[in-house]
Design a protein around this motif. Structure first.
Motif, mmCIF file in Angstrom:
data_model
loop_
_atom_site.group_PDB
_atom_site.id
_atom_site.type_symbol
_atom_site.label_atom_id
_atom_site.label_comp_id
_atom_site.label_asym_id
_atom_site.label_seq_id
_atom_site.Cartn_x
_atom_site.Cartn_y
_atom_site.Cartn_z
ATOM 1 N N PRO A 85 23.352 85.478 64.407
ATOM 2 C CA PRO A 85 23.945 86.010 65.646
ATOM 3 C C PRO A 85 25.065 87.018 65.420
ATOM 4 N N ASP A 90 21.777 82.236 73.104
ATOM 5 C CA ASP A 90 23.030 81.707 73.631
ATOM 6 C C ASP A 90 23.334 82.372 74.971
ATOM 7 N N ASP A 96 27.862 76.317 66.482
ATOM 8 C CA ASP A 96 28.565 77.383 67.190
ATOM 9 C C ASP A 96 27.638 78.038 68.215
ATOM 10 N N THR A 97 26.341 77.980 67.938
ATOM 11 C CA THR A 97 25.323 78.432 68.882
ATOM 12 C C THR A 97 24.490 77.216 69.285
ATOM 13 N N TRP A 139 27.660 85.271 71.941
ATOM 14 C CA TRP A 139 26.955 85.995 70.889
ATOM 15 C C TRP A 139 26.119 87.151 71.421
#
Length: 502
Positions: A240, A261, A364-365, A266
């Protein structure tokens, strides 16, 4: 004269002489053609050998034995006037080819898909592969959150696996649902072989941004790009962070992504959606637990729920901290902080092979490589990621191999363990059998195998082709007062729920 034998028919030797002359002429023509260089870049593989699933090993073999000595270059070197003529000529040629295919019963959307692979300058392709190869043993190179850079590149190396398969000699490839064509007018799709993840992680920041701008200009200068606005071009941006500074200028292209996302962290609104782009699986970080391994590990799966990874994440991954707080002291549950290197890989692999369920929360995603590690380990994924999109979901039914639970349910005290303990042994065995069948869909390899991820990419692409043609032709004929965009909107977030167990 006496003693002289007279030949009554001097023309009797003519047929023999003609045959000899013909053979000589054929030999001479063959010799001349052998001197003409083959401008198409391809390399040889051996389809009978066992598939190589290690990125590093496959890359070593590719660079050592299969990098062509001479390469052509598709760099456009024309004036603006020539460019307009070139785009029009290509469009006319493609129309002619498509019309002939339609008349002969070979319409768009049927296999094999015809792909033109751009011959980009080596700074976008081979130089980056060599850069990875020459530095991957440097384990001190880490990201800001402590992840080994080269391991991240391996996890997102889908660009290498697809490109290497397309570049192989056609006679030695295994997949038959996609072919590489030499002429652009024959192509259904155009593949951009730029290694965006390697360049992001291994080049200096300003050097990387400069290379991104050069790649952007190179691609968008192509007549084929200008003809379609990039709608029939495939752009691998599987990490990403990769290509982030310029990808807004290529938003019409088909992006190869790890997920979608929808929070805006992102990808900007309107950049990615399922109708246009394609989700591809991460490359697993652990070894495949094959049939023998699954049989031997069946009786050893004594852990109910296992998780090993970073316990603190950003964005949607904040759910991890809440899950850890509620599960860390539970019986038959193993929650561990992940570590880098071979030791961390071995610990994760060992833990998954001893467990019935593997927790797969968002990172994080919305996606996480851990999902695919669990699948190839025979450990039933428990997916806690409310907006997750999955690879090849038009072909694969993930309900057969995974459990989907909502974030709001899992943070309720005791809810998740009660739910998992309610799953019947028969249902667990059925899902484990399905995992054994599904593993092949997530193993990238050289040569690429039927029903492997490379194969499923082209099966999914086949379903997009007609829509790509529709939007390309529509963009070519709209006038100033026309609506520039379709009003249809199917971009709905994918919210998961636990559902009912069969």
């Amino acid at each position: 004269m006496a003693g002289v034998k007279h030949n009554p028919n001097p023309r009797s030797k003519s047929p023999i002489l003609l045959i000899l002359l013909s053979l000589f002429a054929l030999f001479f023509l063959f010799f001349l053609f052998s001197l003409i260089p083959n401008t198409r870049t391809e390399y040889s593989t051996n389809p009978t050998r066992s598939p190589q699933t290690s990125f590093v090993a496959s890359l070593e073999d590719f660079l050592a034995h299969r990098v062509p000595k001479t390469r052509s270059d598709d760099t456009v070197r024309t004036t603006d006037g020539d460019d307009v003529v070139g785009v029009r000529a290509l469009d006319d040629s493609m129309y002619k080819v498509e019309s002939e295919r339609l008349v002969h019963g070979d319409p768009i959307g049927t296999t094999p898909i015809r792909v033109y692979v751009y011959e980009m300058p080596s700074k976008f392709t081979y130089d980056l592969l060599w850069l990875f190869r020459n530095t991957y043993r440097d384990t001190s190179n880490l990201t800001s959150n402590g992840s080994p850079v080269h391991r991240l590149i391996e996890q997102h190396s889908v660009d290498y696996w697809l490109w290497a398969d397309l570049m192989a000699a056609e006679s030695e490839r295994v997949l038959k649902n996609v072919v590489r064509v030499d002429r652009q007018e024959e192509a259904d799709l155009f593949y951009i072989p730029f290694f965006t993840t390697i360049s992001f992680f291994l080049l200096e920041k300003q050097q990387c941004k400069a290379l991104y701008r050069e790649a952007l200009k190179w691609v968008t200068d192509q007549p084929a790009w200008k003809r379609s606005g990039g709608r029939d071009h495939i752009l691998p941006v599987h990490h990403p962070w990769s290509f982030k500074s310029v990808r807004k200028f290529m938003k019409n292209a088909i992006w190869l992504l790890p997920d979608m996302d929808s929070t805006g962290n992102w990808y900007k609104p309107g950049q990615v959606f399922l109708e246009k782009d394609l989700i591809l699986p991460y490359v697993p970080n652990v070894e495949l637990c094959d049939a023998k391994c699954l049989s031997e590990s069946e009786s050893k799966r004594s852990t109910l729920l296992f998780f090993r990874g970073r316990l603190k994440r950003n964005a949607g991954g904040k759910i991890r901290g809440k899950l850890v707080a509620g599960l860390s002291a539970a019986e038959d549950v193993v929650i561990e902080e992940g570590t880098a290197g071979e030791g961390g890989k071995a610990a994760a692999q060992n833990g998954m092979r001893k467990s019935i369920f593997c927790l797969s929360p968002a990172g994080d995603t919305p996606s996480s490589a851990r999902l695919f590690d669990a699948i190839v380990s025979g450990c039933i994924p428990v997916i806690v990621s409310d907006e997750l999109e999955l690879p090849f979901e038009g072909i694969l039914d993930y309900r057969k191999i995974a459990l989907f639970v909502s974030s709001s349910d899992t943070v309720q005290p005791g809810w998740l363990l009660t739910y998992l303990k309610s799953v019947s042994p028969a249902h667990i065995r059925e899902m484990q059998r399905n995992l054994a069948k599904y593993s092949r869909h997530f193993l990238y390899s050289s040569p690429a195998q039927p029903l492997g991820p490379e194969d499923l990419v082209w099966r999914m692409m086949a379903g997009k082709l007609v829509n790509i043609k529709l939007h390309t032709r529509r963009s070519q004929r709209v006038v100033k007062e026309s609506r520039s965009l379709c009003t249809c909107d199917c971009r709905r977030a994918n919210f998961t729920s636990s559902g009912l167990l069969s």
